[in-house]
Design a protein around this motif. Structure first.
Motif, PDB file in Angstrom:
ATOM      1  N   PHE A  31       0.839  -1.190   0.000  1.00 55.06           N
ATOM      2  CA  PHE A  31       0.000   0.000   0.000  1.00 55.06           C
ATOM      3  C   PHE A  31       0.872   1.236   0.000  1.00 55.06           C
ATOM      4  O   PHE A  31       1.858   1.310   0.711  1.00 55.06           O
ATOM      5  N   GLY A  32       0.508   2.200  -0.800  1.00 55.20           N
ATOM      6  CA  GLY A  32       1.188   3.485  -0.823  1.00 55.20           C
ATOM      7  C   GLY A  32       0.505   4.386  -1.832  1.00 55.20           C
ATOM      8  O   GLY A  32       0.092   3.940  -2.902  1.00 55.20           O
ATOM      9  N   MET A  33       0.374   5.641  -1.494  1.00 56.50           N
ATOM     10  CA  MET A  33      -0.328   6.563  -2.383  1.00 56.50           C
ATOM     11  C   MET A  33       0.561   7.061  -3.523  1.00 56.50           C
ATOM     12  O   MET A  33       0.077   7.301  -4.619  1.00 56.50           O
ATOM     13  N   SER A  34       1.852   7.224  -3.293  1.00 56.39           N
ATOM     14  CA  SER A  34       2.710   7.802  -4.331  1.00 56.39           C
ATOM     15  C   SER A  34       2.836   6.885  -5.545  1.00 56.39           C
ATOM     16  O   SER A  34       2.996   7.370  -6.670  1.00 56.39           O
ATOM     17  N   SER A  35       2.727   5.590  -5.367  1.00 58.09           N
ATOM     18  CA  SER A  35       2.812   4.685  -6.513  1.00 58.09           C
ATOM     19  C   SER A  35       1.637   4.890  -7.462  1.00 58.09           C
ATOM     20  O   SER A  35       1.739   4.592  -8.655  1.00 58.09           O
ATOM     21  N   ALA A 127       5.474  30.079  -4.757  1.00 60.33           N
ATOM     22  CA  ALA A 127       6.832  29.561  -4.522  1.00 60.33           C
ATOM     23  C   ALA A 127       6.806  28.399  -3.536  1.00 60.33           C
ATOM     24  O   ALA A 127       7.475  27.381  -3.750  1.00 60.33           O
ATOM     25  N   ILE A 128       6.031  28.532  -2.472  1.00 58.22           N
ATOM     26  CA  ILE A 128       5.935  27.445  -1.488  1.00 58.22           C
ATOM     27  C   ILE A 128       5.338  26.202  -2.129  1.00 58.22           C
ATOM     28  O   ILE A 128       5.822  25.078  -1.912  1.00 58.22           O
ATOM     29  N   LEU A 129       4.278  26.363  -2.939  1.00 56.11           N
ATOM     30  CA  LEU A 129       3.667  25.207  -3.602  1.00 56.11           C
ATOM     31  C   LEU A 129       4.627  24.536  -4.573  1.00 56.11           C
ATOM     32  O   LEU A 129       4.737  23.307  -4.595  1.00 56.11           O
ATOM     33  N   LEU A 130       5.327  25.326  -5.377  1.00 56.05           N
ATOM     34  CA  LEU A 130       6.252  24.743  -6.351  1.00 56.05           C
ATOM     35  C   LEU A 130       7.446  24.067  -5.684  1.00 56.05           C
ATOM     36  O   LEU A 130       7.786  22.928  -6.002  1.00 56.05           O
ATOM     37  N   ILE A 131       8.076  24.765  -4.765  1.00 53.23           N
ATOM     38  CA  ILE A 131       9.252  24.197  -4.089  1.00 53.23           C
ATOM     39  C   ILE A 131       8.840  23.016  -3.219  1.00 53.23           C
ATOM     40  O   ILE A 131       9.486  21.966  -3.236  1.00 53.23           O
ATOM     41  N   GLY A 132       7.742  23.178  -2.468  1.00 52.29           N
ATOM     42  CA  GLY A 132       7.258  22.083  -1.625  1.00 52.29           C
ATOM     43  C   GLY A 132       6.856  20.870  -2.444  1.00 52.29           C
ATOM     44  O   GLY A 132       7.168  19.728  -2.098  1.00 52.29           O
ATOM     45  N   GLY A 133       6.157  21.100  -3.560  1.00 48.76           N
ATOM     46  CA  GLY A 133       5.764  19.990  -4.426  1.00 48.76           C
ATOM     47  C   GLY A 133       6.962  19.257  -4.997  1.00 48.76           C
ATOM     48  O   GLY A 133       6.997  18.031  -5.043  1.00 48.76           O
ATOM     49  N   PHE A 134       7.964  20.025  -5.430  1.00 46.06           N
ATOM     50  CA  PHE A 134       9.187  19.406  -5.950  1.00 46.06           C
ATOM     51  C   PHE A 134       9.866  18.569  -4.871  1.00 46.06           C
ATOM     52  O   PHE A 134      10.270  17.430  -5.115  1.00 46.06           O
ATOM     53  N   VAL A 136       8.615  17.246  -2.121  1.00 44.52           N
ATOM     54  CA  VAL A 136       7.817  16.062  -1.772  1.00 44.52           C
ATOM     55  C   VAL A 136       7.969  14.993  -2.856  1.00 44.52           C
ATOM     56  O   VAL A 136       8.181  13.815  -2.569  1.00 44.52           O
ATOM     57  N   GLY A 137       7.866  15.410  -4.129  1.00 43.82           N
ATOM     58  CA  GLY A 137       8.020  14.454  -5.221  1.00 43.82           C
ATOM     59  C   GLY A 137       9.399  13.830  -5.253  1.00 43.82           C
ATOM     60  O   GLY A 137       9.550  12.614  -5.390  1.00 43.82           O
ATOM     61  N   PHE A 138      10.428  14.664  -5.113  1.00 40.90           N
ATOM     62  CA  PHE A 138      11.798  14.159  -5.103  1.00 40.90           C
ATOM     63  C   PHE A 138      12.020  13.233  -3.905  1.00 40.90           C
ATOM     64  O   PHE A 138      12.582  12.147  -4.045  1.00 40.90           O
ATOM     65  N   GLY A 139      11.579  13.675  -2.740  1.00 38.48           N
ATOM     66  CA  GLY A 139      11.768  12.867  -1.531  1.00 38.48           C
ATOM     67  C   GLY A 139      11.045  11.537  -1.595  1.00 38.48           C
ATOM     68  O   GLY A 139      11.579  10.506  -1.176  1.00 38.48           O
ATOM     69  N   THR A 140       9.847  11.549  -2.145  1.00 37.13           N
ATOM     70  CA  THR A 140       9.089  10.307  -2.280  1.00 37.13           C
ATOM     71  C   THR A 140       9.804   9.331  -3.203  1.00 37.13           C
ATOM     72  O   THR A 140       9.915   8.148  -2.908  1.00 37.13           O
ATOM     73  N   ARG A 141      10.300   9.837  -4.309  1.00 34.60           N
ATOM     74  CA  ARG A 141      11.017   8.972  -5.255  1.00 34.60           C
ATOM     75  C   ARG A 141      12.332   8.492  -4.656  1.00 34.60           C
ATOM     76  O   ARG A 141      12.691   7.323  -4.776  1.00 34.60           O
ATOM     77  N   TYR A 142      13.060   9.395  -4.006  1.00 35.64           N
ATOM     78  CA  TYR A 142      14.352   9.045  -3.423  1.00 35.64           C
ATOM     79  C   TYR A 142      14.193   8.032  -2.292  1.00 35.64           C
ATOM     80  O   TYR A 142      15.008   7.117  -2.155  1.00 35.64           O
ATOM     81  N   ALA A 143      13.133   8.185  -1.492  1.00 31.98           N
ATOM     82  CA  ALA A 143      12.898   7.272  -0.370  1.00 31.98           C
ATOM     83  C   ALA A 143      12.238   5.975  -0.804  1.00 31.98           C
ATOM     84  O   ALA A 143      12.071   5.060  -0.001  1.00 31.98           O
ATOM     85  N   GLY A 144      11.832   5.880  -2.051  1.00 29.65           N
ATOM     86  CA  GLY A 144      11.192   4.667  -2.534  1.00 29.65           C
ATOM     87  C   GLY A 144       9.764   4.518  -2.051  1.00 29.65           C
ATOM     88  O   GLY A 144       9.248   3.411  -1.973  1.00 29.65           O
TER      89      GLY A 144
END
Length: 185
Positions: A31-35, A127-134, A136-144
């Motif tokens: 289970f995971g939402m990012s996938s 800026a907060i939405l763009l940087i935060g979104g990036f 979160v996306g990067f961290g999710t991918r990096y953390a698997g």
């Protein structure tokens, strides 16, 4: 007759989550939402642009029901099971939030100082939405995986990488709220 709109106690909601996790593990699923985002991008044809999205997304269709269930469950919880009362916050938390510019802390889950459209459509908000979104996306991918995947699926199946990721999520959250957030607001 009006429904009583109290939160489910831990001894009801906890076993419900445990039963779902047992069934997922029994059937060899995770289970995971990012996938689901990867699956939706693959459905949309992103595999033509990146090999990361070039996979058999049809094998993950079942997981899209998790997204549908989360959206439907959120709708039902908000419109039919919510009790619109003030949130019982600690007096020190209210004072700290007031010092950061949050008026009426605890009167809603989404403070208008952050989530009102007037605040979103500013340079700072975008800026907060763009940087935060990036991040979160990067961290999710990096953390698997995301917080739900690691904290619920990974920990319940005793995976060491998930334990390390969850510890990292908590450390990152503490740094954000105690160091970065006061600088931004």
């Amino acid at each position: 007759m009006e429904l009583i709109k109290e939160p489910w106690p831990w001894y009801v909601s906890g076993p419900c989550i445990a039963i779902v996790m047992f069934l997922l593990l029994y059937f060899g699923r995770t289970f995971g939402m990012s996938s689901n985002l990867r699956t939706m991008c693959a459905i949309g044809g992103a595999g033509k642009l990146s090999d990361f999205f070039n996979f058999d997304w049809k094998s993950q269709r079942w997981n899209l029901t998790v997204v549908f269930g989360a959206v439907l469950g959120g709708f039902i919880a908000h419109y039919f099971l919510s009790n619109p009362i003030d949130i019982d916050l600690n007096a020190q938390t209210i004072k700290d939030l007031d010092d950061l510019g949050f008026k009426n802390a605890g009167s809603s889950l989404l403070p208008p100082e952050l989530f009102a459209w007037d605040n979103v459509f500013t340079f700072k908000g975008i800026a907060i939405l763009l940087i935060g979104g990036f991040l979160v996306g990067f961290g999710t991918r990096y953390a698997g995986g995301c917080t739900s995947g690691h904290a619920i699926t990974g920990l319940s199946s005793l995976q060491l990488p998930s334990l390390i990721a969850v510890i990292g999520f908590f450390i990152g959250g503490l740094i954000m709220i105690h160091v970065i957030f006061p600088i931004l607001f």
